[in-house]
Design a protein around this motif. Structure first.
Motif, short mmCIF file in Angstrom:
data_model
loop_
_atom_site.label_atom_id
_atom_site.label_comp_id
_atom_site.label_asym_id
_atom_site.label_seq_id
_atom_site.Cartn_x
_atom_site.Cartn_y
_atom_site.Cartn_z
N ASP A 55 16.70 -75.33 61.84
CA ASP A 55 17.22 -75.43 63.43
C ASP A 55 17.20 -73.92 63.74
N GLN A 56 17.92 -73.07 63.04
CA GLN A 56 17.71 -71.76 63.36
C GLN A 56 16.36 -71.02 63.41
N THR A 57 15.58 -71.64 62.47
CA THR A 57 14.36 -71.01 62.50
C THR A 57 13.36 -71.15 63.98
N GLU A 58 13.76 -72.65 64.41
CA GLU A 58 13.39 -72.82 65.85
C GLU A 58 13.59 -71.94 66.68
N GLU A 59 14.89 -71.29 66.73
CA GLU A 59 15.29 -70.40 67.68
C GLU A 59 14.65 -69.07 67.22
N HIS A 60 14.36 -68.70 66.21
CA HIS A 60 13.78 -67.37 65.63
C HIS A 60 12.40 -67.27 66.26
N ALA A 62 11.53 -68.83 69.15
CA ALA A 62 11.63 -68.96 70.56
C ALA A 62 11.89 -67.38 70.78
N ARG A 63 12.81 -66.81 70.13
CA ARG A 63 13.28 -65.20 70.51
C ARG A 63 11.97 -64.45 70.40
N LYS A 143 19.75 -60.41 66.78
CA LYS A 143 20.25 -61.82 66.80
C LYS A 143 19.91 -62.47 65.42
N THR A 144 18.57 -62.43 65.54
CA THR A 144 17.97 -63.05 64.43
C THR A 144 18.16 -62.38 63.01
N GLU A 147 21.26 -63.71 61.67
CA GLU A 147 21.27 -64.93 61.20
C GLU A 147 20.48 -65.12 59.75
#
Ligand SMILES: [Fe+2]
Ligand SMILES: [Fe+2]
Length: 170
Positions: A55-60, A62-63, A143-144, A147
């Motif tokens: 799930d965090q990687t999806e954010e990565h 997007a960032r 941020k990434t 994480e």
């Protein structure tokens, strides 16, 4: 001197863009790999850690798209031979240690190799973004990076408790 400075800035811009493409490709590869690792993991805590990081990687991803936007470039990946090799090793572990008590230890090691690669890339990109005065990119990359470091620490903890349990069982 001014010319040299301008030339080196141009070089760094290109390097930043190129490395951004590399990690963008890598994150997408990781996004596709983490569900397989979660499925393969025997320990519930390890399974949960892989799912959380997916799930965090999806954010990565997007960032990174936002960072491309900061430098007015389209988000495009460039084949990253390093992540192909690291994930290939992970796939070999899943295949060769299927059903073995050591499978989770192998998965942990493979996942940490991925995190260390990411930490190295994000650390570099953040430094270059600072150098280039791309404040918004610095914040996104940081941020990434945080994480990835937290994930690495969580994996270390899981690895240590798994090793302890194995030692107790022996
Ligand atoms: Fe990531
Ligand atoms: Fe990661």
């Amino acid at each position: 001197m001014a010319t040299t400075k301008a030339a080196s800035k141009k070089g760094l811009n290109e390097l930043f863009h190129d490395t951004l493409k590399d990690i963008y490709f890598a994150e997408k590869k990781i996004l596709a790999t983490l569900p397989k690792m979660a499925k393969a993991a025997q320990d519930d805590a390890l399974k949960a850690a892989f799912e959380k990081h997916r799930d965090q990687t999806e954010e990565h991803v997007a960032r990174l798209e936002e960072v491309f936007d900061v430098i007015d470039k389209k988000p495009v990946g460039k084949t990253c031979a390093a992540i192909m090799g690291i994930t290939e090793e992970g796939a070999e572990i899943m295949e060769e240690y299927k059903g073995s008590a050591s499978l989770d230890a192998g998965l942990l090691a493979a996942a940490q190799a991925v995190e260390h690669y990411e930490i190295s890339r994000y650390g570099t990109l953040k430094t270059w973004a600072q150098e280039l005065g791309l404040t918004e990119a610095v914040n996104l990359l940081d941020k990434t990076l945080t994480e990835e470091k937290e994930t690495d620490a969580a994996l270390t903890e899981l690895a240590e408790s798994a090793v302890n349990m194995a030692a107790e069982a022996a």
